[in-house]
Scaffold this motif. Structure first.
Motif, PDB file in Angstrom:
ATOM      1  N   THR A  31       1.092  -3.636  -2.019  1.00 34.21           N
ATOM      2  CA  THR A  31       0.207  -2.679  -1.242  1.00 34.21           C
ATOM      3  C   THR A  31      -1.227  -3.425  -1.770  1.00 34.21           C
ATOM      4  OG1 THR A  31       1.121  -0.500  -1.677  1.00 34.21           O
ATOM      5  CG2 THR A  31      -1.227  -0.569  -1.026  1.00 34.21           C
ATOM      6  N   VAL A  33      -5.118  -2.827  -1.570  1.00 36.16           N
ATOM      7  CA  VAL A  33      -6.152  -1.787  -1.263  1.00 36.16           C
ATOM      8  C   VAL A  33      -7.501  -2.441  -1.123  1.00 36.16           C
ATOM      9  CG1 VAL A  33      -7.374   0.235  -2.261  1.00 36.16           C
ATOM     10  CG2 VAL A  33      -4.844  -0.221  -2.558  1.00 36.16           C
ATOM     11  N   ARG A  74       1.708  -3.830   2.387  1.00 36.41           N
ATOM     12  CA  ARG A  74       1.062  -2.493   3.110  1.00 36.41           C
ATOM     13  C   ARG A  74      -0.385  -2.647   2.879  1.00 36.41           C
ATOM     14  NH1 ARG A  74       1.517   4.059   1.283  1.00 36.41           N
ATOM     15  NH2 ARG A  74       0.271   4.672   2.843  1.00 36.41           N
ATOM     16  N   ILE A  76      -4.245  -0.748   2.756  1.00 41.60           N
ATOM     17  CA  ILE A  76      -4.817   0.398   2.875  1.00 41.60           C
ATOM     18  C   ILE A  76      -6.402   0.257   2.896  1.00 41.60           C
ATOM     19  CG2 ILE A  76      -5.480   2.804   1.334  1.00 41.60           C
ATOM     20  CD1 ILE A  76      -2.908   2.522   0.007  1.00 41.60           C
ATOM     21  N   ASP A  77      -6.879   0.533   3.890  1.00 47.65           N
ATOM     22  CA  ASP A  77      -8.219  -0.071   4.394  1.00 47.65           C
ATOM     23  C   ASP A  77      -9.254   1.132   3.902  1.00 47.65           C
ATOM     24  OD1 ASP A  77     -10.693  -0.909   5.381  1.00 47.65           O
ATOM     25  OD2 ASP A  77      -9.808  -1.265   7.536  1.00 47.65           O
ATOM     26  N   LEU A  78     -10.094   0.683   2.792  1.00 44.55           N
ATOM     27  CA  LEU A  78     -10.989   1.635   2.118  1.00 44.55           C
ATOM     28  C   LEU A  78     -12.300   0.712   2.327  1.00 44.55           C
ATOM     29  CD1 LEU A  78      -8.883   3.223  -0.755  1.00 44.55           C
ATOM     30  CD2 LEU A  78      -9.476   4.252   1.564  1.00 44.55           C
ATOM     31  N   PHE A 426      -9.464   9.453  -1.421  1.00 46.23           N
ATOM     32  CA  PHE A 426      -8.200   8.678  -1.361  1.00 46.23           C
ATOM     33  C   PHE A 426      -7.820   9.022  -2.798  1.00 46.23           C
ATOM     34  CE2 PHE A 426      -6.412   4.887  -3.201  1.00 46.23           C
ATOM     35  CZ  PHE A 426      -5.342   4.794  -2.210  1.00 46.23           C
ATOM     36  N   MET A 428      -4.511   7.631  -5.584  1.00 45.98           N
ATOM     37  CA  MET A 428      -3.257   6.917  -5.695  1.00 45.98           C
ATOM     38  C   MET A 428      -2.945   7.001  -7.376  1.00 45.98           C
ATOM     39  SD  MET A 428      -2.298   2.662  -5.654  1.00 45.98           S
ATOM     40  CE  MET A 428      -2.078   2.542  -3.972  1.00 45.98           C
ATOM     41  N   VAL A 433       0.720   6.947  -3.029  1.00 44.82           N
ATOM     42  CA  VAL A 433      -0.378   7.195  -2.454  1.00 44.82           C
ATOM     43  C   VAL A 433      -0.273   8.975  -2.153  1.00 44.82           C
ATOM     44  CG1 VAL A 433      -1.847   7.396  -0.017  1.00 44.82           C
ATOM     45  CG2 VAL A 433      -1.000   5.122  -1.239  1.00 44.82           C
ATOM     46  N   LEU A 436      -5.046  10.461   1.564  1.00 47.58           N
ATOM     47  CA  LEU A 436      -5.483   9.243   2.150  1.00 47.58           C
ATOM     48  C   LEU A 436      -6.254   9.945   3.381  1.00 47.58           C
ATOM     49  CD1 LEU A 436      -5.505   6.302   2.699  1.00 47.58           C
ATOM     50  CD2 LEU A 436      -3.451   6.563   4.245  1.00 47.58           C
ATOM     51  N   GLN A 441      -0.448  13.613   1.488  1.00 46.11           N
ATOM     52  CA  GLN A 441       0.247  12.763   1.948  1.00 46.11           C
ATOM     53  C   GLN A 441       1.929  13.503   1.566  1.00 46.11           C
ATOM     54  OE1 GLN A 441      -0.338   9.732   3.884  1.00 46.11           O
ATOM     55  NE2 GLN A 441      -2.037  11.271   4.027  1.00 46.11           N
TER      56      GLN A 441
END
Length: 476
Positions: A31, A33, A74, A76-78, A426, A428, A433, A436, A441
């Motif tokens: 992943t 991030v 994967r 995760i757009d932060l 968010f 984790m 996760v 989100l 989730q």
């Protein structure tokens, strides 16, 4: 003979499964991030655009800039958020629901199973609030052990739990569940108690009892407490030899010790006995600050509990014996905590959630700023210092290669407004996760080889033992 054969077979299976789980992961198990700002090491300046690479529940790389997925990772757009390590609360009570009047009304209808479900709900709310590690400082020992282990093996959502079992107390002290009850109910409450002790030998036994039920740390009541149903004030309740017996026995077993202590004489006696942390610490003087610094112990202020208990007592939600103690403690707690902060005492954050509602833990942070800490100091107290107090700095507290992938994110910088941490978007925990875009989730997340490795690592010993042997503390 049969038990030995089964145990050996179980160990062989675990070893094979672990080896299989630890083979090279597929790209899809990685992943990325993407963080707009990254406070990877609280206490140091935040970084700009960054990428945290997560695999197998661990941080494997921290890069400057935004990485792109090249092999099916994967993402995760932060990029519009501020990312920091998972928060820690060093004083919670998952078995206490934060509604004392309702708890009193329902006390005779709640069974062990009901209380476990409530604690599991509290654990999930706490995790979703951004707290990936907690130290539970008083709850049913068997229930807490089951909850801790269920979370570790991925059966239930929740933070990493380090728990103290039942708070050790003298008879009639803050942790005596028989206080204020009729003789029949008091006898029933004390009949199966494992936490009451009088004299050093008895106190050694009480420590060993908690450890035998799985306690990771030990807590004892050095002084009276605000919320116990006895009008004895918040002064000292244990002798020096009793405190020393508790601390020495716990340390012998590799457990750290936290002392519930409000009054100055009890705080200083506990510090001289060698405790690792003082919980609450409402009444202090310059001599107390000097002793903190001499011993290196942490203060866990629990600011939120002082004000919450007072509100509840004034509403009549708590017994009459509580009100006077709550008034006196709330009046001085913040000023004395400011004395400790300005004096350089080591601080770890703790909300005493259970007095307030679990999941509202971050409300503590605003009060700590009001007591004299900067937002950065508060965040460090809730991450780096918490990890140090637990003795787990090698695995949690910062976002560094090899550590658990415990991350949270908020809109805007909490260094400018600490209350932003009350609105975590968010979460984790160990690479899974949990939250989100502000939304819960699905749990459990999709299984992967990494998740299996974490579960085996946490529970291999317990699994082997299972094969071999197959034939409410008051808060504040």
């Amino acid at each position: 003979m049969k038990a030995i054969f089964i145990a050996a077979l179980g160990v062989a299976w675990l070893a094979g499964a672990a080896a299989q789980a630890q083979t090279a992961p597929a790209a899809g198990d990685t992943t990325l991030v993407l963080a707009g700002q990254l406070l990877d090491r609280p206490g140091q300046a935040a970084r700009g655009p960054s990428t945290v690479v997560v695999r197998g529940g661990k941080v494997v790389e921290v890069r400057d800039g935004f990485a792109t997925a090249t092999h099916g990772e994967r993402v995760i757009d932060l990029r519009d958020q501020f990312v920091l390590p998972g928060l820690m609360d060093m004083h919670v009570h998952l078995y206490i629901p934060g509604d004392p009047l309702k708890a009193r009304l329902e006390a005779t209808t709640r069974d062990f199973e009901d209380r476990f479900v409530l604690a599991a709900e509290a654990a999930r709310w706490t995790l979703e609030a951004g707290f990936t590690t907690v130290r539970d400082m008083g709850g049913d020992p068997h229930g807490m052990r089951a909850l801790r282990d269920a979370i570790n093996r991925g059966a239930l959502p929740g933070p990493t739990v380090v728990f103290a079992g039942s708070m050790i107390s003298v008879t009639g002290g803050h942790g005596d569940q028989g206080n204020g009850l009729s003789r029949d109910h008091a006898a029933l409450a004390r009949a199966n108690s494992t936490n009451l002790c009088d004299g050093p030998e008895s106190c050694r036994r009480a420590v060993r009892e908690q450890i035998s039920m799985g306690a990771d740390v030990i807590k004892f009541a050095a002084t009276g407490g605000v919320n116990s149903n006895v009008a004895g004030g918040v002064g000292r309740q244990m002798f020096d030899d009793e405190m020393r017996a508790i601390v020495e026995t716990a340390h012998m077993f590799g457990r750290k010790v936290g002392a519930h202590a409000h009054a100055k004489d009890g705080i200083e006696a506990a510090l001289r006995a060698g405790v690792d942390s003082i919980e609450h610490g409402a009444f202090t003087e310059d001599s107390t600050v000097a002793l903190f610094k001499q011993t290196g112990a942490y203060l866990v202020p629990t600011e939120l509990a002082a004000f919450t208990a007072l509100e509840q007592a004034r509403r009549g939600d708590r017994p009459p014996a509580v009100l006077e103690k709550a008034e006196a403690t709330a009046k001085v707690a913040q000023a004395n905590h400011r004395r400790a902060i300005m004096g350089g005492v080591k601080i770890a954050t703790g909300s005493d959630s259970g007095v307030s509602k679990n999941g509202d833990n971050a409300r503590e942070f605003k009060l700590m700023v009001a007591a004299g800490m900067t937002p950065m100091q508060v965040i460090k107290a809730a991450t780096v210092n918490g990890a140090d107090l637990l003795g787990r700095s090698s695995t949690i507290g910062t976002i560094e290669v090899g550590k658990d992938a415990d991350l949270v994110a908020v809109q805007g910088s909490p260094l400018e407004d600490i209350t932003r941490l009350e609105r975590v978007a968010f979460v984790m925990r160990r690479g899974a996760v949990i939250k989100l875009g502000g939304q819960r989730q699905a749990f459990p997340p999709n299984p992967s080889s990494e998740a299996k490795t974490v579960a085996l690592g946490d529970n291999a010993g317990r699994a082997e033992l299972a094969l071999v042997f197959d034939d409410p503390d008051e808060a504040y």
